[in-house]
Each structure stands twice: as C-alpha cells, then as structure tokens.
Design an enzyme around this catalytic site. Structure first.
Site, PDB file in Angstrom:
ATOM      1  N   TYR A  42      14.584   1.452  -3.619  1.00 28.08           N
ATOM      2  CA  TYR A  42      13.398   2.232  -3.240  1.00 28.08           C
ATOM      3  C   TYR A  42      12.664   2.533  -4.528  1.00 28.08           C
ATOM      4  O   TYR A  42      13.266   2.943  -5.525  1.00 28.08           O
ATOM      5  CB  TYR A  42      13.820   3.545  -2.558  1.00 28.08           C
ATOM      6  CG  TYR A  42      12.641   4.444  -2.239  1.00 28.08           C
ATOM      7  CD1 TYR A  42      11.970   4.343  -1.025  1.00 28.08           C
ATOM      8  CD2 TYR A  42      12.177   5.380  -3.174  1.00 28.08           C
ATOM      9  CE1 TYR A  42      10.884   5.138  -0.734  1.00 28.08           C
ATOM     10  CE2 TYR A  42      11.084   6.187  -2.891  1.00 28.08           C
ATOM     11  CZ  TYR A  42      10.446   6.059  -1.667  1.00 28.08           C
ATOM     12  OH  TYR A  42       9.367   6.846  -1.398  1.00 28.08           O
ATOM     13  N   GLU A  52       4.208   3.100  -2.788  1.00 22.60           N
ATOM     14  CA  GLU A  52       5.606   3.148  -2.336  1.00 22.60           C
ATOM     15  C   GLU A  52       6.080   1.753  -1.963  1.00 22.60           C
ATOM     16  O   GLU A  52       5.453   1.080  -1.129  1.00 22.60           O
ATOM     17  CB  GLU A  52       5.743   4.077  -1.125  1.00 22.60           C
ATOM     18  CG  GLU A  52       7.190   4.234  -0.689  1.00 22.60           C
ATOM     19  CD  GLU A  52       7.324   4.951   0.645  1.00 22.60           C
ATOM     20  OE1 GLU A  52       6.787   4.462   1.657  1.00 22.60           O
ATOM     21  OE2 GLU A  52       7.975   6.002   0.675  1.00 22.60           O
TER      22      GLU A  52
END
Ligand code: ADP
Ligand code: MG
Length: 438
Positions: free
Chosen positions: A143, A231
C-alpha cells in the site's frame, strides 16, 4: 451569546471526524483509468490498458492488448471494487478474463448497472465504463499513498508491506504494519527519504531501484497536480521483478483546480449526489448527512457550530447547508427544496446571522418561501444581527408556524425537542399539526 460551558463543549468537536472531513474538503476524485493516464505521463509503470464504454469497445480493447491474460475493471469512484457486487447479483467489480469475447460479455454485464462496495452504501454507484488491462502476476502487494496532512501542513506518506484489498483491516488490527512519514513541503522528494521508505517496506533487492524511482515520480505527480491524495493500492512487485501501480486513486484540491482545467474536465458527475450538484450550481454548499434535523445556515463556521449544538442536544443534523452571505429568498427557496426532499426530516432549523443583509429582509424571504410550501414540519428560526427585532415582529405577524428564538442554545434545544415529537408521532402514526399557516 453562547454560555461558557457550552462553548467549551462545542470546542471538543462533537461532529465525527468523517463528517468534519466531508464538510471541510470537497476534492475532485477521478477514475482509475484517468489516474493511470497521468501516471504514464510521468513515466510510472502501470499495466497496459484502455477504457471502453460498450461491450464491443471492450472486445476491441482486449483484442488490441494482444494477450489472453486480461483484467476487466468497473470504473466507479469507490474503493473495494474487487470485493463488491452489482445490483444484478454479478460478483466482483474487478474480474480476471481470458479472451476478448469474455471482455465483451463482462462489459455488457457491468456497464449500465450499479456496483455496490463497502464504500458506496447500499445504493451503489453507476458503472458507465470499464477499464480493460493486461493481467500482471503479482508476487507482493504494497500500500502506498501520499496525502496532504492538513494538521501538519505538509504531505504525509502512508505505506505498508501488507497492501492489497484488505488495507482497512490491516489498519484496524495491526496498525504497526502501517508506516507514516511526514515529508517536507517541497516540489521534489528527497531520494534519501524514498530509499529509507523502500528499505522499511522490505522491497526485494531486485526491485529497490525501481521502487525508489516510482515513489519519487509519484511525489512529483502529487506536487505538480496539487493533489490531496495519490493512493496506490496495490503497488505490486510482479513475478518478473517489476514495480507496478496496479490501482490508483487520485484526488485534487478543489481550490487549485482553476490552474488545472484539464483535470476539471475529468470530473464525472454521474458518481456524485445529484442534489449536491444542483446545490453547488445554485451557489449553495450542501452535504447530506444521516440525521433528521434539516439545517439552513449562512456561513460555514456557523453551519459547523449549528450542527455541533444540535448534536449536543441529542439531535442529528440531516445536512450541512451554507446558503452563503446574502441568504436571499432565492437561496432560501432552493435550500428548503433540497432539505424537504429528504423523507427523514423531522424539523428545520434556520440559523442566520444578519450582517450586511438585514434580518427583517431574511425573515420576509423565509415567510414567502414557507407560505408557498405546504409543510408539516416544525420550523425553528434564529435570526440574529442587524434588525433582528423587526425580523421577530415580521415572523410573529405572519400567522405562520415558525418558532422564533434569540439564543442559539434555546433554539437548538427546541429544534431537537420538536424533532423528537415528530419522530414519536410518526412511529405511533399520530398526526401532529405543524402545517402552515396557523
Ligand atoms: P479495488 O481496490 O477497487 O478493489 P483494484 O484495482 O485494487 O480494485 O483490484 C483489486 C485486486 O485485483 C488488486 O488488489 C489486485 O490483486 C488485483 N488486480 C487489479 N488489477 C490487476 C491487474 N492488472 N493484474 C492482476 N491483478 C490485478
Ligand atoms: Mg485497490
């Protein structure tokens, strides 16, 4: 004036952080396929792919990719697509497929339907296009996000070696697996910081150089586009030892969009609430919330304080609504229209500060709007500021059932009490007459 104890309690921020974040920031979000286009321009590696708006287009795109290892991805503005489902029952907004005919088949089943994910609520969001990409074989999922940290006034990098579809669970169950690093507010990211992050994440030695390069480029995207969020989940290490940004969710600061007209053109209004769009076209700042007390306020600060004080008295605001400085009859009419569309509404709290615009003028506007609408909902008005006494008189002489109060605390408490009466009456199926006029 607010009493000291109420002021103290208000300053504890009664609204949940989620509501505060929604109210304070309105950032443009763009689809994954467009985010990927931006990343490509900056030399960041992403899977090859293109967007399709019909089944036939999807087949053509799949054919042009010249591989039988494909993925088809619903383009809706929400996370958790992979684990989502369509209103037709079809499972998964991200599907692995093996030939162009399957691309057409799935595109036909996705386009024109609504995808429901953890982030969309039960209504889901419409899928109007799909993104057909080459499938990559993932060895490890990370992530990686760059966000604007409003409190620290600088970007923050949030990353984890346990990326993929369950990052929310990792954050909840194992927060130490998520690293956060504030970075200086500069146009480029210091390579030293990128290297340290890559080491901390435990990126494989063969992928380290490309990971540093990717992170540095992502930071450049973040800075150049005035993003509030870049993101990537997952950022993947593939079996052929490449670092690829498989999924990308970019958001941009609305206040900077005047210098990014190209980004503004990527806005997809089909993904937004139609009432919120209508409100913004009329110059109203309107956000729907879960409660039952409709609020009509001028000024964002007063709107926040109004919502807080409603919560303090045990009520739940149904919306955030700032009608702007002028609070003229037209704005009030639009605002009432939006508020009463919600069947949950049990009371309307009008809290207006008359500065340059006089309270008696606002009162007249309010009366003209209210008398033209057949409402059986109590209306609580607090008009303070220039000509407030005249405003009270205008309301008292109107013959309308508008309950007028001077003090914010008393007005909020009455709004909550009336709201509860209406709620109980509705539950018991008893008619309480708040119908206007008297
Ligand atoms: P979402 O986060 O909305 O569920 P993603 O794009 O992250 O959507 O896709 C979900 C999962 O599907 C990813 O975590 C990844 O494992 C897999 N995936 C996505 N794109 C590809 C691709 N091009 N090749 C292989 N796997 C993919
Ligand atoms: Mg994802």
């Amino acid at each position: 004036m607010l009493s000291r104890s109420i002021f103290k309690r208000l300053s504890k921020n009664l609204l949940s952080p989620r509501v505060q974040a929604r109210v304070q920031t309105r950032n443009l979000a763009i689809h994954e396929c467009y985010s990927h286009d931006i990343l490509r321009k900056y030399g960041v590696d992403v899977p090859r792919g293109a967007v399709a708006r019909t089944g036939d287009e999807a087949e053509k795109v799949a054919h042009n990719l010249k591989t039988d290892d494909l993925v088809i991805k619903a383009q809706v503005l929400a996370g958790g697509r992979g684990k989502g489902h369509f209103d037709t029952g079809l499972k998964g907004g991200v599907r692995i497929i093996y030939d162009p005919i399957e691309a057409k088949m799935f595109a036909d089943q996705m386009i024109g339907h609504r995808l429901i994910t953890k982030q969309t609520g039960a209504a889901g969001k419409p899928c109007n296009m799909v993104y057909v990409c080459e499938r990559k074989y993932i060895r490890k999922e990370y992530y990686f996000a760059i966000l604007m940290d409003r409190q620290n006034k600088c970007p923050v990098i949030v990353a984890s070696s346990q990326g993929g579809v369950n990052i929310e669970a990792v954050a909840a169950e194992n927060p130490s697996a998520i690293l956060q690093r504030l970075v200086p507010n500069k146009p480029t990211l210091d390579t030293r910081i990128a290297k340290e992050l890559v080491d901390e994440l435990g990126v494989s030695p063969q992928c380290k150089a490309q990971a540093v390069d990717t992170i540095t480029k992502l930071y450049k995207v973040f800075n150049d586009t005035d993003a509030t969020q870049v993101e990537i989940n997952p950022m993947a290490e593939t079996t052929d030892q490449r670092v690829l940004c498989m999924d990308a969710k970019l958001k941009f600061d609305d206040n900077a969009l005047f210098r990014h007209k190209d980004l503004l053109a990527l806005r997809d209004e089909s993904q937004e609430d139609p009432d919120e769009i209508r409100a913004s076209r009329c110059g109203l700042n309107f956000i729907k919330l879960d409660g039952s007390i409709g609020c009509l306020v001028n000024g964002a600060g007063l709107a926040m304080a109004t919502m807080d004080i409603i919560k303090l008295h045990g009520g739940e605001p149904a919306n955030f609504l700032d009608v702007g400085g002028s609070a003229n009859a037209e704005a009030i009419r639009e605002a009432f229209g939006l508020i009463v569309k919600d069947p949950k509404i049990t009371a309307i709290f009008v809290n207006i500060f008359g500065g340059i615009v006089r309270c008696d003028v606002i009162a007249q506007g309010l009366i003209s709007v209210v008398s033209s609408m057949k409402l059986n909902i109590p209306i609580i008005a607090r008009l303070q500021g220039t000509n407030q006494e005249a405003a009270k008189e205008v309301i008292a002489n109107s013959g309308l059932r508008i309950f007028s109060f001077d003090e914010l605390d008393e007005a909020a408490s009455k709004a909550c009490r009336f709201s509860r009466v209406v709620e109980m009456a509705r539950e018991a199926d008893v008619h309480v007459n708040f119908e206007l006029p008297l």
